[in-house]
Design a protein around this motif. Structure first.
Motif, short mmCIF file in Angstrom:
data_model
loop_
_atom_site.label_atom_id
_atom_site.label_comp_id
_atom_site.label_asym_id
_atom_site.label_seq_id
_atom_site.Cartn_x
_atom_site.Cartn_y
_atom_site.Cartn_z
N SER A 134 12.22 -26.76 13.64
CA SER A 134 11.72 -27.90 12.87
C SER A 134 10.22 -27.77 12.59
N LEU A 135 9.46 -27.31 13.58
CA LEU A 135 8.02 -27.11 13.36
C LEU A 135 7.77 -26.10 12.24
N GLU A 161 7.33 -21.87 22.37
CA GLU A 161 6.17 -21.05 22.05
C GLU A 161 5.56 -21.63 20.79
N LEU A 162 4.28 -22.00 20.88
CA LEU A 162 3.63 -22.63 19.74
C LEU A 162 3.25 -21.58 18.69
N MET A 163 3.36 -21.98 17.45
CA MET A 163 3.04 -21.10 16.33
C MET A 163 1.58 -21.30 15.91
N ASP A 164 1.08 -20.39 15.10
CA ASP A 164 -0.28 -20.53 14.57
C ASP A 164 -0.41 -21.86 13.84
N ILE A 166 -0.53 -24.80 15.25
CA ILE A 166 -0.03 -25.90 16.09
C ILE A 166 -0.62 -25.71 17.49
N SER A 167 -1.33 -26.73 17.98
CA SER A 167 -1.91 -26.64 19.32
C SER A 167 -1.40 -27.79 20.19
N LEU A 168 -1.40 -27.56 21.49
CA LEU A 168 -0.98 -28.56 22.46
C LEU A 168 -2.17 -29.44 22.82
N VAL A 169 -2.01 -30.75 22.64
CA VAL A 169 -3.04 -31.72 22.99
C VAL A 169 -2.78 -32.28 24.39
N LYS A 170 -1.50 -32.58 24.67
CA LYS A 170 -1.15 -33.20 25.94
C LYS A 170 0.30 -32.92 26.26
N GLU A 171 0.58 -32.79 27.56
CA GLU A 171 1.95 -32.63 28.04
C GLU A 171 2.14 -33.52 29.26
N LYS A 172 3.19 -34.33 29.25
CA LYS A 172 3.50 -35.23 30.37
C LYS A 172 4.99 -35.16 30.65
N VAL A 173 5.34 -35.25 31.94
CA VAL A 173 6.74 -35.27 32.35
C VAL A 173 7.07 -36.67 32.85
N TYR A 174 8.20 -37.20 32.37
CA TYR A 174 8.71 -38.51 32.76
C TYR A 174 10.16 -38.33 33.18
N GLY A 175 10.42 -38.26 34.48
CA GLY A 175 11.78 -38.04 34.96
C GLY A 175 12.29 -36.70 34.47
N ASN A 176 13.41 -36.70 33.73
CA ASN A 176 13.97 -35.46 33.19
C ASN A 176 13.44 -35.13 31.81
N ASN A 177 12.54 -35.97 31.28
CA ASN A 177 12.02 -35.78 29.92
C ASN A 177 10.59 -35.26 29.97
N LYS A 178 10.24 -34.54 28.92
CA LYS A 178 8.88 -34.05 28.76
C LYS A 178 8.39 -34.51 27.39
N LEU A 179 7.14 -34.95 27.35
CA LEU A 179 6.50 -35.35 26.10
C LEU A 179 5.41 -34.34 25.78
N LEU A 180 5.49 -33.77 24.60
CA LEU A 180 4.44 -32.89 24.11
C LEU A 180 3.74 -33.60 22.96
N ILE A 181 2.43 -33.63 23.00
CA ILE A 181 1.64 -34.11 21.86
C ILE A 181 0.99 -32.87 21.26
N LEU A 182 1.34 -32.58 20.03
CA LEU A 182 0.87 -31.39 19.34
C LEU A 182 0.00 -31.81 18.17
N LYS A 183 -0.86 -30.90 17.73
CA LYS A 183 -1.71 -31.17 16.56
C LYS A 183 -1.60 -29.99 15.60
N TYR A 184 -1.50 -30.35 14.32
CA TYR A 184 -1.45 -29.34 13.26
C TYR A 184 -2.83 -29.20 12.65
N ASP A 185 -3.38 -27.99 12.68
CA ASP A 185 -4.65 -27.70 12.02
C ASP A 185 -4.41 -26.62 10.99
N GLN A 186 -4.56 -27.00 9.73
CA GLN A 186 -4.34 -26.08 8.63
C GLN A 186 -5.44 -25.04 8.62
N LYS A 187 -5.06 -23.82 8.41
CA LYS A 187 -6.03 -22.72 8.37
C LYS A 187 -6.70 -22.63 7.02
#
Length: 187
Positions: A134-135, A161-164, A166-187
């Protein structure tokens, strides 16, 4: 399932009795929106006025939470027309029909974008490797504004694996779930 905060607080988001989707829990939604309105995002007012894209939307719990908190518009993408029909019916009921659009398609094979979004929610079925697909579609087909934030819910044991661009801003685990906050920076 209720909307947690904002102008539609406590409105019950309808769900289908027999369905294979997994709605985001209230606890998860509360954590997500708390992150998006504080810390790194406190000064950006990310949600207020946002153009939101909700991939694997189900009946739209994340979208309706965003609208309730001030998002300008939402586009729900799901492969099940029945889910999206229920979301449209609810949008009509709460007076948000003009601020919502739907697209019945597979979120891993998005067409060329007709508009760009600055906030994306992605809650795919777990353990199917849909996040990266999807990314790639989002970037390749022009769905994201520069600086767009992408919130991903996934199983805590999954990794990507993040692609060019797309960067990781934050990662948090809640029980069996994980939340990733990603940011898109156009080159």
């Amino acid at each position: 399932m209720r909307i947690i905060a904002g102008k539609h607080k406590n409105r019950v988001i309808p769900t289908l009795k027999k369905s294979d989707y997994r709605p985001s829990t209230a606890k998860f939604r509360e954590a997500l929106f708390s992150i998006l309105s504080s810390g790194n995002f406190a000064d950006t007012r990310l949600i207020n006025g946002a153009q939101v894209l909700d991939l694997f939307a189900g009946t739209g719990s994340l979208s309706f939470e965003a609208l309730s908190r001030g998002a300008n518009s939402v586009t729900l993408v799901d492969s099940c027309l029945e889910h999206l029909d229920l979301a449209m019916e609810f949008a009509r009921k709460i007076g948000e029909i003009d601020n919502i659009s739907v697209l019945v398609t597979d979120a891993t094979f998005l067409p060329k974008a007709e508009r760009k979004y600055n906030l994306v929610f992605m809650d795919p079925p777990y353990n199917k490797r849909f996040v990266v697909k999807s990314l790639i579609c989002l970037v390749k087909n022009g769905w994201l504004t520069n600086g767009a934030i992408i919130a991903v819910e996934m199983n805590k044991r999954e990794s990507i694996e993040l692609m060019d661009g797309i960067s990781l801003v934050k990662e948090k685990v809640y029980g069996n779930n994980k939340l990733l906050i990603l940011k898109y920076d156009q080159k």
